[in-house]
Design a protein around this motif. Structure first.
Motif, PDB file in Angstrom:
ATOM      1  N   LYS A 244       0.839  -1.201   0.000  1.00 20.18           N
ATOM      2  CA  LYS A 244       0.000   0.000   0.000  1.00 20.18           C
ATOM      3  C   LYS A 244       0.870   1.245   0.000  1.00 20.18           C
ATOM      4  CE  LYS A 244      -3.879   1.855   2.779  1.00 20.18           C
ATOM      5  NZ  LYS A 244      -3.484   3.177   3.265  1.00 20.18           N
ATOM      6  N   ASN A 245       0.605   2.111  -0.935  1.00 21.81           N
ATOM      7  CA  ASN A 245       1.288   3.405  -0.947  1.00 21.81           C
ATOM      8  C   ASN A 245       0.241   4.429  -1.342  1.00 21.81           C
ATOM      9  OD1 ASN A 245       2.773   5.686  -1.344  1.00 21.81           O
ATOM     10  ND2 ASN A 245       4.007   4.874  -3.041  1.00 21.81           N
ATOM     11  N   THR A 246      -0.465   4.962  -0.341  1.00 23.41           N
ATOM     12  CA  THR A 246      -1.601   5.830  -0.647  1.00 23.41           C
ATOM     13  C   THR A 246      -1.607   7.062   0.241  1.00 23.41           C
ATOM     14  OG1 THR A 246      -3.128   4.837   0.955  1.00 23.41           O
ATOM     15  CG2 THR A 246      -3.012   3.782  -1.202  1.00 23.41           C
ATOM     16  N   SER A 247      -2.114   8.155  -0.305  1.00 22.16           N
ATOM     17  CA  SER A 247      -2.274   9.372   0.475  1.00 22.16           C
ATOM     18  C   SER A 247      -3.509  10.124  -0.004  1.00 22.16           C
ATOM     19  CB  SER A 247      -1.044  10.260   0.307  1.00 22.16           C
ATOM     20  OG  SER A 247      -1.383  11.615   0.540  1.00 22.16           O
ATOM     21  N   TYR A 248      -4.321  10.593   0.961  1.00 27.17           N
ATOM     22  CA  TYR A 248      -5.510  11.392   0.647  1.00 27.17           C
ATOM     23  C   TYR A 248      -5.252  12.884   0.921  1.00 27.17           C
ATOM     24  CZ  TYR A 248      -8.860   7.412   0.219  1.00 27.17           C
ATOM     25  OH  TYR A 248      -9.572   6.307  -0.176  1.00 27.17           O
ATOM     26  N   ASP A 249      -4.005  13.213   1.190  1.00 28.24           N
ATOM     27  CA  ASP A 249      -3.661  14.615   1.416  1.00 28.24           C
ATOM     28  C   ASP A 249      -3.895  15.383   0.110  1.00 28.24           C
ATOM     29  OD1 ASP A 249      -2.429  17.049   1.548  1.00 28.24           O
ATOM     30  OD2 ASP A 249      -0.584  16.297   2.482  1.00 28.24           O
ATOM     31  N   PRO A 250      -4.783  16.409   0.138  1.00 19.32           N
ATOM     32  CA  PRO A 250      -5.113  17.097  -1.118  1.00 19.32           C
ATOM     33  C   PRO A 250      -3.889  17.653  -1.857  1.00 19.32           C
ATOM     34  CG  PRO A 250      -6.270  18.103   0.755  1.00 19.32           C
ATOM     35  CD  PRO A 250      -5.557  16.902   1.284  1.00 19.32           C
TER      36      PRO A 250
ATOM     37  N   THR B 256     -12.502  16.941  -7.185  1.00 19.62           N
ATOM     38  CA  THR B 256     -13.823  16.317  -7.076  1.00 19.62           C
ATOM     39  C   THR B 256     -13.972  15.488  -5.809  1.00 19.62           C
ATOM     40  OG1 THR B 256     -13.839  16.151  -9.477  1.00 19.62           O
ATOM     41  CG2 THR B 256     -15.514  14.886  -8.318  1.00 19.62           C
ATOM     42  N   TYR B 257     -12.933  14.757  -5.453  1.00 16.55           N
ATOM     43  CA  TYR B 257     -13.124  13.749  -4.404  1.00 16.55           C
ATOM     44  C   TYR B 257     -12.414  14.045  -3.083  1.00 16.55           C
ATOM     45  CZ  TYR B 257     -14.779  11.207  -8.480  1.00 16.55           C
ATOM     46  OH  TYR B 257     -15.457  10.847  -9.604  1.00 16.55           O
ATOM     47  N   PHE B 258     -11.397  14.890  -3.105  1.00 17.31           N
ATOM     48  CA  PHE B 258     -10.581  15.024  -1.893  1.00 17.31           C
ATOM     49  C   PHE B 258     -10.525  16.437  -1.336  1.00 17.31           C
ATOM     50  CE2 PHE B 258      -9.160  11.387  -4.322  1.00 17.31           C
ATOM     51  CZ  PHE B 258      -9.225  10.387  -3.363  1.00 17.31           C
ATOM     52  N   SER B 259     -11.243  17.391  -1.984  1.00 14.77           N
ATOM     53  CA  SER B 259     -11.130  18.759  -1.493  1.00 14.77           C
ATOM     54  C   SER B 259     -12.301  19.160  -0.607  1.00 14.77           C
ATOM     55  CB  SER B 259     -10.976  19.725  -2.671  1.00 14.77           C
ATOM     56  OG  SER B 259     -12.157  19.695  -3.419  1.00 14.77           O
ATOM     57  N   THR B 260     -13.454  18.476  -0.735  1.00 11.31           N
ATOM     58  CA  THR B 260     -14.621  18.884   0.062  1.00 11.31           C
ATOM     59  C   THR B 260     -14.365  18.605   1.544  1.00 11.31           C
ATOM     60  OG1 THR B 260     -15.892  18.068  -1.811  1.00 11.31           O
ATOM     61  CG2 THR B 260     -17.142  18.778   0.100  1.00 11.31           C
ATOM     62  N   TYR B 261     -13.946  17.381   1.838  1.00  8.61           N
ATOM     63  CA  TYR B 261     -13.641  17.011   3.226  1.00  8.61           C
ATOM     64  C   TYR B 261     -12.192  16.563   3.244  1.00  8.61           C
ATOM     65  CZ  TYR B 261     -18.653  17.296   3.329  1.00  8.61           C
ATOM     66  OH  TYR B 261     -19.933  17.757   3.191  1.00  8.61           O
ATOM     67  N   LYS B 262     -11.316  17.512   3.499  1.00  9.95           N
ATOM     68  CA  LYS B 262      -9.878  17.296   3.290  1.00  9.95           C
ATOM     69  C   LYS B 262      -9.359  16.062   4.021  1.00  9.95           C
ATOM     70  CE  LYS B 262      -8.632  21.900   1.808  1.00  9.95           C
ATOM     71  NZ  LYS B 262      -9.995  22.064   1.304  1.00  9.95           N
ATOM     72  N   GLY B 263      -8.564  15.301   3.289  1.00  8.57           N
ATOM     73  CA  GLY B 263      -7.996  14.095   3.878  1.00  8.57           C
ATOM     74  C   GLY B 263      -8.904  12.885   3.795  1.00  8.57           C
ATOM     75  N   ASN B 264     -10.073  13.065   3.171  1.00 10.70           N
ATOM     76  CA  ASN B 264     -11.018  11.961   3.027  1.00 10.70           C
ATOM     77  C   ASN B 264     -11.536  11.888   1.593  1.00 10.70           C
ATOM     78  OD1 ASN B 264     -11.417  11.058   5.891  1.00 10.70           O
ATOM     79  ND2 ASN B 264     -11.981  13.219   6.087  1.00 10.70           N
ATOM     80  N   TYR B 265     -11.978  10.691   1.200  1.00 10.48           N
ATOM     81  CA  TYR B 265     -12.644  10.518  -0.088  1.00 10.48           C
ATOM     82  C   TYR B 265     -14.117  10.835   0.105  1.00 10.48           C
ATOM     83  CZ  TYR B 265     -14.999   8.063  -3.910  1.00 10.48           C
ATOM     84  OH  TYR B 265     -15.806   7.742  -4.962  1.00 10.48           O
ATOM     85  N   PHE B 266     -14.654  11.792  -0.660  1.00  7.99           N
ATOM     86  CA  PHE B 266     -16.070  12.116  -0.564  1.00  7.99           C
ATOM     87  C   PHE B 266     -16.846  11.381  -1.654  1.00  7.99           C
ATOM     88  CE2 PHE B 266     -19.651  15.282  -1.352  1.00  7.99           C
ATOM     89  CZ  PHE B 266     -20.469  14.662  -0.428  1.00  7.99           C
TER      90      PHE B 266
END
Ligand code: 6R9
Length: 650
Positions: A55-61, A485-495
């Protein structure tokens, strides 16, 4: 538990892959130790070069990055076809059931292998190379599966476009993917009616002024088509020129497998990109556990391969598991409303997966159509595409499944690649209307509009806190749009764009989209797309589109239209607008109701107040909320006063 609850039956607890204790243990491990858990799960696939990273993932916008098994390599077609040959060469891979009940075909894994290899060689002989985008615009015929798998075999990226889309929609998707190769058929057939797919393709190429194209045409009906010399090729003429030997291309786990266009709340549809390793692993794993697939089962998903459900749960998930997957060309009510159940009896289907809109339509046709069939082969039922209302759930359970078959209500999205929230039939008690609990590695949560996480039994906006292997990686050639679209509404999360409720038992109830996306008969479309189709009509000045509750479709399309000065309101014009939208987008976008209005409710800064339009569409005038910010409050009274002028259309 408060609501109606359907506990796991003793037979199911005994037969299923997973029981409650096992689910809990595996779920916990998938969250506490994702690298260990997914590292082990990844072994289900056959790798050319084994991965050492998981796993190499980041939800940081500022750095959205989603990579799984990134140093491994494999071939998706090999995993879905070749690797089953030693044990299953003579087992059916695909059972094809035609629109006409007298037409069918059974394709073994050996035959699938040969046909896919030849198909792949036709693509290669005509210049298709690794990384090229191939547009597939086919009806539900076995060639659609061959075409997808052939692309995967040679490393080409397929972009399947649903056969119900118009030439313009097809053109936009070909152009956005920068695709030079289209696979289509002379015609498609559904419910006894022919659909001119080749002609639509010709029109798309002309409308988009697309050059250097090649069009490979499958002969399905034998209907007359124009073939452009040098551009158009008949598949059957090409197949005789190639061998059945086609080596696989070695693909990195993160190389794209396909692009699939889907609607959002703004702009043109987005090219959702899925890659090879994580996607296939997740599709196969969810298929096995959620449908409790065992060797020898006959599995049928009624979706079209033009949608993500067809990709993951007709083709990739089942075939990676060596399953027998049924592919159906027709529609639920042709020749009669018993068709689904006749097909179930004919092929002794064990697992059946469909959409609430079909269930509601068949429920409306009456129980007789079901009762006159046997259905004793059925063991499990599934639902996907939109929230299933408890009434339809109970009918599906009681009448179709004779109160014997658990229902898996599977919540997911094109973007998620595979199912994220769903019952596991041996592990969870069911509640009609609830998608129940998250799959391995999936961490759903609820937030309010400010992004504060909500605890306990509440309603909120549904986010996912961390990545899973089947997640989309980017928007084709537009990573910024992906992040936005997916990571800026609720930062750090997939919306997700969905709203949901969590109950006292921690069960999830999806309430529907909270953005400007419509879900009509399980088909996703943006209100903005329908609006721009309407305003493209020369007589229309302005349009606003909202959804409203519809008994069969789930949501219907409600259009408020303002005409240019001097244009007369007529029924002919209404019909013309419906035709216009169908031509611009496709029949799935047909407006259900059109209301002509002198103006639309806008704020003083000119923003259309959709909240009010939605309420009027729902006939809920008591609760219009604060209208004080409206530039012209009289517009609302006018809209309510004229609501009887709307008319069912289409
Ligand atoms: C797989 C698929 C995604 C949207 C999704 C949601 C709705 C899908 C659902 C459901 C409630 C379910 N949706 N499954 N809502 N319960 N079991 O349908 O993908 O076409 O991208 O649509 O469909 O609103 O956000 P897609």
């Amino acid at each position: 538990m408060s609501e109606n609850v359907y506990p796991v039956s003793p037979e199911w607890a005994a037969r299923a892959w997973l029981d409650e204790a096992k689910y809990k243990e595996m779920y916990k491990r998938s969250i506490d130790d994702p690298n260990g858990f997914w590292g082990e799960m990844g072994q289900r696939l056959d790798w050319i070069k084994p991965y050492t990273k998981v796993k190499n993932t980041s939800y940081d916008p500022h750095d959205v990055r989603i990579r799984w098994y990134e140093d491994g390599s494999l071939n998706v077609c090999y995993n879905c076809v070749d690797r089953h040959l030693p044990t299953r060469a003579d087992q059916n891979a695909i059972i094809w059931e035609g629109d006409d009940p007298t037409e069918d075909e059974q394709i073994t894994y050996r035959q699938l292998h040969e046909r896919v290899c030849k198909f792949a060689n036709v693509l290669k002989a005509n210049g298709v190379k690794k990384g090229d985008r191939v547009t597939i615009y086919l009806p539900m015929i076995p060639e659609a599966a061959y075409a997808m798998l052939a692309c995967a075999r040679i490393g080409a990226i397929h972009s399947v476009v649903f056969g119900g889309f118009s030439p313009d929609s097809l053109m936009n998707r070909i152009a956005d993917a920068d695709s030079k190769f289209v696979i289509t058929s002379d015609e498609g057939v559904r419910g006894g009616r022919a659909i001119p797919l080749k002609k639509n393709t010709d029109d798309a190429i002309t409308a988009g002024n697309l050059s250097d194209m090649k069009v490979l045409v499958v002969r399905r009906t034998g209907g007359a088509v124009d073939m452009v010399p040098g551009r158009d090729l008949w598949l059957h003429e090409e197949l005789v020129k190639v061998s059945a030997d086609c080596p696989i291309e070695e693909m990195n786990a993160e190389d794209p497998l396909f692009i699939l266009y889907t609607s959002g709340s703004t702009g043109q549809p987005k090219g959702v990109v899925h890659t090879s390793g994580g996607y296939l692993l997740f599709a196969g794993l969810t298929h096995q556990y959620i449908f409790d697939y065992h060797d020898g089962d006959i599995y049928w998903c009624t979706a079209d391969v033009g949608w993500v459900t067809g990709h993951s749960y007709i083709i990739y998930g089942p075939l990676s598991n060596g399953a027998t997957t049924l592919m159906f060309e027709g529609v639920p009510n042709y020749p009669t409303a018993s068709r689904f159940w006749h097909v179930v009896d004919k092929w002794q289907v064990n697992i059946f997966y469909t959409a609430p809109t079909a269930i509601r339509a068949l429920m409306g046709a009456g129980d007789d159509f079901v009762n006159r069939t046997d259905r004793s082969s059925l063991r499990l039922l599934g639902s996907v595409g939109e929230p299933i209302n408890p009434e339809a759930w109970i009918w599906y359970y009681r009448v179709v499944g004779n109160s014997r078959c658990p229902i898996v209500d599977t919540w997911w999205q094109t973007e998620t690649g595979g199912i994220l929230i769903s019952p596991l039939p041996g592990a969870m008690a069911l509640k009609p209307g609830s998608a129940t609990l998250p799959f391995f590695g999936v961490q759903p949560a609820l937030v309010d509009e400010h992004g504060n996480e909500l605890e306990g039994a509440v309603n909120g906006n549904l986010i996912i806190k961390d990545s899973w292997p089947g997640q989309m990686r980017t928007v084709f050639r537009d990573h910024d749009r992906f992040v936005q679209t997916y990571f800026s509404t609720y930062k750090g999360n997939y919306f997700t764009g969905d709203g949901a409720r969590r109950d006292e038992d921690g069960y999830w109830w999806i309430t529907g989209r909270v953005d400007d996306v419509l879900n009509v008969s399980g088909h996703r479309m943006g209100t903005a797309e329908v609006e721009s189709a309407l305003v493209a009509h020369p007589k229309v000045s302005e349009a606003a589109v909202v959804g409203y509750p519809h008994a069969i479709k789930g949501q219907g399309i409600y259009c408020y239209v303002t005409l240019n000065a001097g244009e007369a309101v007529t029924d002919e014009l209404k019909a013309e607008l419906v035709k216009h939208v169908r031509a611009e987008i496709g029949p799935i976008a047909s407006p259900d109701l059109i209301q002509f209005s002198g103006g639309l409710p806008k704020t003083r800064s000119g923003k259309i107040m959709r909240r009010i339009l939605r309420k009027i569409a729902e006939d809920d005038f008591s609760n219009l909320g604060d209208t004080s910010t409206l530039a012209d409050p009289l517009v609302v009274e006018d809209l309510i006063g004229n609501r009887q002028n709307r008319k069912v259309t289409g």
